[in-house]
Design a protein around this motif. Sequence first.
Motif, PDB file in Angstrom:
ATOM      1  N   GLY A 188      33.464  40.185  51.619  1.00 40.45           N
ATOM      2  CA  GLY A 188      34.700  40.074  50.935  1.00 40.45           C
ATOM      3  C   GLY A 188      35.613  41.167  49.912  1.00 40.45           C
ATOM      4  N   HIS A 189      35.771  39.855  48.975  1.00 41.59           N
ATOM      5  CA  HIS A 189      36.920  40.781  48.513  1.00 41.59           C
ATOM      6  C   HIS A 189      36.062  40.820  46.478  1.00 41.59           C
ATOM      7  CE1 HIS A 189      39.994  37.819  50.197  1.00 41.59           C
ATOM      8  NE2 HIS A 189      39.358  37.418  50.004  1.00 41.59           N
ATOM      9  N   CYS A 190      36.038  42.101  46.429  1.00 40.19           N
ATOM     10  CA  CYS A 190      35.029  43.037  45.353  1.00 40.19           C
ATOM     11  C   CYS A 190      35.778  42.207  44.076  1.00 40.19           C
ATOM     12  CB  CYS A 190      35.681  44.108  45.246  1.00 40.19           C
ATOM     13  SG  CYS A 190      36.327  45.135  45.266  1.00 40.19           S
ATOM     14  N   LEU A 191      34.667  41.987  43.082  1.00 38.00           N
ATOM     15  CA  LEU A 191      34.936  41.740  41.569  1.00 38.00           C
ATOM     16  C   LEU A 191      35.414  42.983  40.867  1.00 38.00           C
ATOM     17  CD1 LEU A 191      34.903  39.367  39.897  1.00 38.00           C
ATOM     18  CD2 LEU A 191      32.131  39.858  39.335  1.00 38.00           C
ATOM     19  N   ALA A 192      37.196  42.806  40.872  1.00 41.56           N
ATOM     20  CA  ALA A 192      37.083  44.290  39.213  1.00 41.56           C
ATOM     21  C   ALA A 192      37.019  43.935  38.376  1.00 41.56           C
ATOM     22  CB  ALA A 192      39.303  43.394  39.181  1.00 41.56           C
ATOM     23  N   ALA A 193      36.601  44.941  37.745  1.00 42.62           N
ATOM     24  CA  ALA A 193      35.597  45.798  36.586  1.00 42.62           C
ATOM     25  C   ALA A 193      36.088  45.029  35.428  1.00 42.62           C
ATOM     26  CB  ALA A 193      35.892  47.205  36.653  1.00 42.62           C
ATOM     27  N   GLU A 207      30.479  54.551  46.187  1.00 46.51           N
ATOM     28  CA  GLU A 207      29.429  54.598  45.251  1.00 46.51           C
ATOM     29  C   GLU A 207      28.997  53.772  44.014  1.00 46.51           C
ATOM     30  OE1 GLU A 207      27.102  57.659  45.155  1.00 46.51           O
ATOM     31  OE2 GLU A 207      28.602  59.473  47.207  1.00 46.51           O
ATOM     32  N   ALA A 208      30.394  53.843  43.048  1.00 47.10           N
ATOM     33  CA  ALA A 208      30.258  53.070  41.791  1.00 47.10           C
ATOM     34  C   ALA A 208      30.278  51.452  42.488  1.00 47.10           C
ATOM     35  CB  ALA A 208      32.370  53.446  41.132  1.00 47.10           C
ATOM     36  N   ARG A 209      29.363  50.956  41.447  1.00 50.68           N
ATOM     37  CA  ARG A 209      29.508  49.964  41.487  1.00 50.68           C
ATOM     38  C   ARG A 209      29.452  48.790  39.877  1.00 50.68           C
ATOM     39  NH1 ARG A 209      29.257  50.166  45.804  1.00 50.68           N
ATOM     40  NH2 ARG A 209      27.620  50.515  47.166  1.00 50.68           N
ATOM     41  N   PRO A 210      31.155  48.874  39.305  1.00 49.39           N
ATOM     42  CA  PRO A 210      31.130  48.854  37.698  1.00 49.39           C
ATOM     43  C   PRO A 210      30.772  47.440  37.824  1.00 49.39           C
ATOM     44  CG  PRO A 210      33.400  49.433  39.316  1.00 49.39           C
ATOM     45  CD  PRO A 210      32.130  49.483  39.883  1.00 49.39           C
ATOM     46  N   ALA A 211      31.056  46.080  38.587  1.00 54.40           N
ATOM     47  CA  ALA A 211      31.429  45.191  38.244  1.00 54.40           C
ATOM     48  C   ALA A 211      30.090  44.502  37.473  1.00 54.40           C
ATOM     49  CB  ALA A 211      32.065  44.376  39.763  1.00 54.40           C
ATOM     50  N   ARG A 212      28.561  45.405  38.393  1.00 53.10           N
ATOM     51  CA  ARG A 212      27.006  44.849  39.363  1.00 53.10           C
ATOM     52  C   ARG A 212      26.900  45.345  37.542  1.00 53.10           C
ATOM     53  NH1 ARG A 212      25.737  45.275  43.929  1.00 53.10           N
ATOM     54  NH2 ARG A 212      24.609  43.836  43.949  1.00 53.10           N
ATOM     55  N   SER A 252      28.291  46.785  34.639  1.00 55.30           N
ATOM     56  CA  SER A 252      28.970  45.473  34.147  1.00 55.30           C
ATOM     57  C   SER A 252      27.764  44.308  33.260  1.00 55.30           C
ATOM     58  CB  SER A 252      29.973  45.738  33.208  1.00 55.30           C
ATOM     59  OG  SER A 252      30.318  44.668  32.699  1.00 55.30           O
ATOM     60  N   LEU A 253      27.322  42.926  34.495  1.00 51.92           N
ATOM     61  CA  LEU A 253      27.313  41.685  34.137  1.00 51.92           C
ATOM     62  C   LEU A 253      25.437  42.301  33.821  1.00 51.92           C
ATOM     63  CD1 LEU A 253      28.829  40.239  37.215  1.00 51.92           C
ATOM     64  CD2 LEU A 253      29.302  40.166  35.002  1.00 51.92           C
ATOM     65  N   LEU A 254      24.904  43.374  34.858  1.00 49.03           N
ATOM     66  CA  LEU A 254      23.578  42.957  35.248  1.00 49.03           C
ATOM     67  C   LEU A 254      23.216  44.082  33.094  1.00 49.03           C
ATOM     68  CD1 LEU A 254      22.522  44.359  38.303  1.00 49.03           C
ATOM     69  CD2 LEU A 254      22.121  42.416  36.938  1.00 49.03           C
ATOM     70  N   ALA A 255      24.018  45.010  32.965  1.00 49.45           N
ATOM     71  CA  ALA A 255      24.106  45.426  31.506  1.00 49.45           C
ATOM     72  C   ALA A 255      24.432  44.427  30.579  1.00 49.45           C
ATOM     73  CB  ALA A 255      24.696  46.140  31.395  1.00 49.45           C
TER      74      ALA A 255
END
Length: 146
Positions: free
Chosen positions: A58-63, A90-95, A97-100
């Motif tokens: 699906g559509h990814c979540l923008a940072a 490879e980068a997972r900026p949305a994930r 950011s949320l987890l942090a």
Amino acid sequence: MEAPGGDLGGVELDKAVDLPAVVVRVTGARRSPIGVGSLAPFDVRDHAVLLHTGVREGHCLAADAAAWLVEHGAVLVGTDADGLDDCAREARPARESLLAAGIPVVERLTGLERLPPTGALFTAAPPRLLGVGRVPVRAYARLPIS
């Protein structure tokens, strides 16, 4: 579910059980990143934000949208896609950011098309496993009887 800090034992039940849900519909043939504009119409504070993309890839979540969710107090973010971020990178900026920020992430949800934009209560309670960061959960939503 993926837990903040890589520890499902640290996910408090008030951040996983009977959360008021906001369903953000971003379905369509054109798969572009989900931006702040798709989220801004909703009050997400203390809510589970569920992204209904309609497809697995699906559509990814923008940072910047992930940062907006953090700033506006979302307590859980879910999607029916295989992941929140662009799987081609490879980068997972949305994930990250949320987890942090202490926000659990739930992926591969089903049935989001049957939920109203608001009014449902969402549950995705993980088992209390110390030191385990990611595990399948039985997630569900219910509509209050009126």
